[in-house]
Design an enzyme around this catalytic site. Structure first.
Site, PDB file in Angstrom:
ATOM      1  CG  ASP A 125       9.411 -22.295 -20.200  1.00 20.57           C
ATOM      2  OD1 ASP A 125       9.693 -21.276 -19.558  1.00 20.57           O
ATOM      3  OD2 ASP A 125       8.316 -22.883 -20.102  1.00 20.57           O
ATOM      4  NE  ARG A 176      11.811 -18.689 -15.866  1.00 22.47           N
ATOM      5  CZ  ARG A 176      10.860 -19.146 -16.689  1.00 22.47           C
ATOM      6  NH1 ARG A 176      10.983 -20.336 -17.259  1.00 22.47           N
ATOM      7  NH2 ARG A 176       9.802 -18.427 -16.946  1.00 22.47           N
TER       8      ARG A 176
HETATM    9  C1  LIG Z   1       9.578 -20.091 -12.466  1.00 18.68           C
HETATM   10  C2  LIG Z   1      10.281 -21.375 -12.842  1.00 18.68           C
HETATM   11  C3  LIG Z   1      10.517 -21.654 -14.160  1.00 18.68           C
HETATM   12  C4  LIG Z   1      11.174 -22.830 -14.532  1.00 18.68           C
HETATM   13  N1  LIG Z   1      11.497 -23.043 -15.841  1.00 18.68           N
HETATM   14  C5  LIG Z   1      12.228 -24.108 -16.178  1.00 18.68           C
HETATM   15  C6  LIG Z   1      12.701 -24.307 -17.495  1.00 18.68           C
HETATM   16  O1  LIG Z   1      12.450 -23.510 -18.402  1.00 18.68           O
HETATM   17  N2  LIG Z   1      13.435 -25.410 -17.762  1.00 18.68           N
HETATM   18  C7  LIG Z   1      13.757 -26.330 -16.788  1.00 18.68           C
HETATM   19  O2  LIG Z   1      14.451 -27.296 -17.083  1.00 18.68           O
HETATM   20  N3  LIG Z   1      13.309 -26.172 -15.523  1.00 18.68           N
HETATM   21  C8  LIG Z   1      12.566 -25.100 -15.196  1.00 18.68           C
HETATM   22  N4  LIG Z   1      12.156 -24.936 -13.911  1.00 18.68           N
HETATM   23  C9  LIG Z   1      12.279 -26.067 -12.939  1.00 18.68           C
HETATM   24  C10 LIG Z   1      13.607 -26.040 -12.220  1.00 18.68           C
HETATM   25  O3  LIG Z   1      14.634 -26.360 -13.114  1.00 18.68           O
HETATM   26  C11 LIG Z   1      13.624 -27.052 -11.063  1.00 18.68           C
HETATM   27  O4  LIG Z   1      13.391 -28.314 -11.569  1.00 18.68           O
HETATM   28  C12 LIG Z   1      12.586 -26.782  -9.993  1.00 18.68           C
HETATM   29  O5  LIG Z   1      12.463 -25.422  -9.749  1.00 18.68           O
HETATM   30  C13 LIG Z   1      12.999 -27.462  -8.689  1.00 18.68           C
HETATM   31  O6  LIG Z   1      14.270 -27.015  -8.302  1.00 18.68           O
HETATM   32  P1  LIG Z   1      14.509 -26.031  -7.060  1.00 18.68           P
HETATM   33  O7  LIG Z   1      15.577 -25.060  -7.442  1.00 18.68           O
HETATM   34  O8  LIG Z   1      13.247 -25.444  -6.624  1.00 18.68           O
HETATM   35  O9  LIG Z   1      15.186 -26.961  -5.980  1.00 18.68           O
HETATM   36  P2  LIG Z   1      14.657 -28.324  -5.305  1.00 18.68           P
HETATM   37  O10 LIG Z   1      15.778 -28.757  -4.440  1.00 18.68           O
HETATM   38  O11 LIG Z   1      14.147 -29.280  -6.313  1.00 18.68           O
HETATM   39  O12 LIG Z   1      13.439 -27.822  -4.448  1.00 18.68           O
HETATM   40  C14 LIG Z   1      13.611 -27.040  -3.290  1.00 18.68           C
HETATM   41  C15 LIG Z   1      12.452 -27.367  -2.346  1.00 18.68           C
HETATM   42  O13 LIG Z   1      11.228 -26.963  -2.979  1.00 18.68           O
HETATM   43  C16 LIG Z   1      10.229 -27.957  -2.802  1.00 18.68           C
HETATM   44  N5  LIG Z   1       9.677 -28.346  -4.118  1.00 18.68           N
HETATM   45  C17 LIG Z   1      10.280 -28.261  -5.315  1.00 18.68           C
HETATM   46  N6  LIG Z   1       9.444 -28.701  -6.287  1.00 18.68           N
HETATM   47  C18 LIG Z   1       8.300 -29.094  -5.663  1.00 18.68           C
HETATM   48  C19 LIG Z   1       7.054 -29.634  -6.110  1.00 18.68           C
HETATM   49  N7  LIG Z   1       6.810 -29.872  -7.407  1.00 18.68           N
HETATM   50  N8  LIG Z   1       6.084 -29.901  -5.200  1.00 18.68           N
HETATM   51  C20 LIG Z   1       6.298 -29.656  -3.884  1.00 18.68           C
HETATM   52  N9  LIG Z   1       7.468 -29.145  -3.401  1.00 18.68           N
HETATM   53  C21 LIG Z   1       8.444 -28.867  -4.274  1.00 18.68           C
HETATM   54  C22 LIG Z   1      10.857 -29.116  -2.114  1.00 18.68           C
HETATM   55  O14 LIG Z   1      10.431 -29.074  -0.757  1.00 18.68           O
HETATM   56  C23 LIG Z   1      12.334 -28.882  -2.135  1.00 18.68           C
HETATM   57  O15 LIG Z   1      12.910 -29.222  -0.924  1.00 18.68           O
HETATM   58  C24 LIG Z   1      11.554 -23.753 -13.510  1.00 18.68           C
HETATM   59  C25 LIG Z   1      11.323 -23.455 -12.183  1.00 18.68           C
HETATM   60  C26 LIG Z   1      10.718 -22.279 -11.824  1.00 18.68           C
HETATM   61  C27 LIG Z   1      10.542 -21.978 -10.371  1.00 18.68           C
END
Ligand SMILES: Cc1cc2nc3c(=O)[nH]c(=O)nc-3n(C[C@H](O)[C@H](O)[C@H](O)COP(=O)(O)OP(=O)(O)OC[C@H]3O[C@@H](n4cnc5c(N)ncnc54)[C@H](O)[C@@H]3O)c2cc1C
Length: 302
Positions: A125, A176
């Site tokens: 991560d 990723r």
């Molecule tokens: C498998 C995976 C691994 C990850 N690993 C890392 C990492 O190593 N380092 C890092 O910095 N980040 C990591 N992340 C987090 C990532 O960077 C984002 O912060 C997170 O995925 C939200 O961004 P999004 O692209 O989904 O877009 P967003 O615009 O944030 O979300 C899109 C939609 O998803 C929904 N949503 C998002 N999060 C939530 C929630 N918690 N509860 C309810 N609804 C929600 C909302 O409705 C939003 O409209 C990871 C995410 C995933 C999916």
């Protein structure tokens, strides 16, 4: 997010832990390995793979990092024994990065070597920007020492990421790509929603040229559509446990590969806070939890 949601997000650290735990429950498999295995078994039955994360970050003593190494050992053994479709994700601060680069390298190597023995894979991560250089350096060191069963995460939010993709190209890395959860200063990171999306698409286009495998980690429907348009095989979508499950189901029924991030462990607090920060309905959840407790207390049920 509404003004009320943003206000509640700022107040989250003041919310009592049991309340945080109750509303963040959906994001965590549970406290034990058995809890994680049960969740992974269910996901596999739905045609989804998993990546198991042993919760624990910013350890302060070397023995705590060793505990996490041992926990990953147990995870690999269990995955093998139960024939589950899951790899693991690790946080370098949990493996002791803040205690020393060499200590962390030793711990990470132990985890990755054990994964290789059982034909499994380790995703590193990416944490906040104070760890980016070391994380990328450790990934390179492992790959150059002949370990191929390891991948790393890059964050589209960071302005440096296109340069990091170019610098890693010689390794044909397994990446990723995510937006990046840690809020970073404008000097080093894009801060607007639209600009982060644009950066994500740009990074994806660069990765198609250089990566050996891409995990497209997002719940953003626009980026999922862009991922389908841009990414060439092999790639997979990745989502977090408890987030936008119907969207994940739709991806799987549409024939896409999907991996779910499954965290478990007793150190659930920091991870939960990050998830709650991202939850657009946070105010509603806190309000209904609080009202629910007040109501049940009034009825003598607590
Ligand atoms: C498998 C995976 C691994 C990850 N690993 C890392 C990492 O190593 N380092 C890092 O910095 N980040 C990591 N992340 C987090 C990532 O960077 C984002 O912060 C997170 O995925 C939200 O961004 P999004 O692209 O989904 O877009 P967003 O615009 O944030 O979300 C899109 C939609 O998803 C929904 N949503 C998002 N999060 C939530 C929630 N918690 N509860 C309810 N609804 C929600 C909302 O409705 C939003 O409209 C990871 C995410 C995933 C999916």
């Amino acid at each position: 997010m509404t003004v009320l949601d943003s206000a509640i997000v700022r107040l989250l650290p003041a919310v009592p832990r049991p309340v945080v735990r109750r509303i963040a429950d959906r994001y965590i498999a549970g406290e034990t390995l058995d809890d994680a295995l049960t969740v992974v078994r269910g996901l596999n039955a739905e045609g989804k793979s998993a990546t198991i994360d042993v919760l624990g970050e910013e350890v302060t003593r070397p023995y705590e990092a060793s505990d996490i190494v041992r926990a990953y050992h147990d995870v690999f053994e269990a995955i093998q024994e139960h024939r589950l479709d899951s790899n693991v994700s690790v946080k370098l601060t949990g493996l002791g990065l803040k205690l020393g680069y060499k200590l962390c390298r030793r711990n990470l190597r132990t985890v990755v070597e054990h994964a290789a023995e059982v034909d499994n894979f380790v995703r590193i991560d990416m944490e906040d920007s104070s760890t980016t250089d070391d994380t990328i350096r450790l990934y390179r060191e492992l790959r150059e020492s002949g370990l191929d069963n390891v991948g790393v995460v890059l964050q589209a939010r960071l302005k440096r990421t296109p340069a990091d993709i170019a610098a890693l190209a010689d390794l044909r890395p397994n990446i990723r790509l995510c937006k990046g959860i840690y809020l970073e200063p404008p000097a080093i990171a894009w801060t607007s929603f639209e600009r982060i999306r644009e950066a994500f698409v740009h990074c994806l286009e660069l990765l198609v040229e250089t990566a050996s495998y891409i995990g497209i980690a997002t719940h953003d429907e626009f980026l999922i559509a862009e991922g389908k348009r841009i990414a060439l095989e092999p790639y997979e979508f990745q989502m977090l446990l408890g987030v936008r499950e119907q969207l994940g189901d739709a991806l799987v029924s549409g024939g896409e590969r999907l991996r779910i991030y499954v965290p478990f462990g007793r150190q659930w607090y920091e991870y939960s806070l990050r998830r709650l920060h991202e939850n657009p309905k946070i105010a509603g959840y806190i309000a209904s939890d609080t009202l629910g407790r007040m109501f049940s207390r009034r009825n003598g049920r607590q």
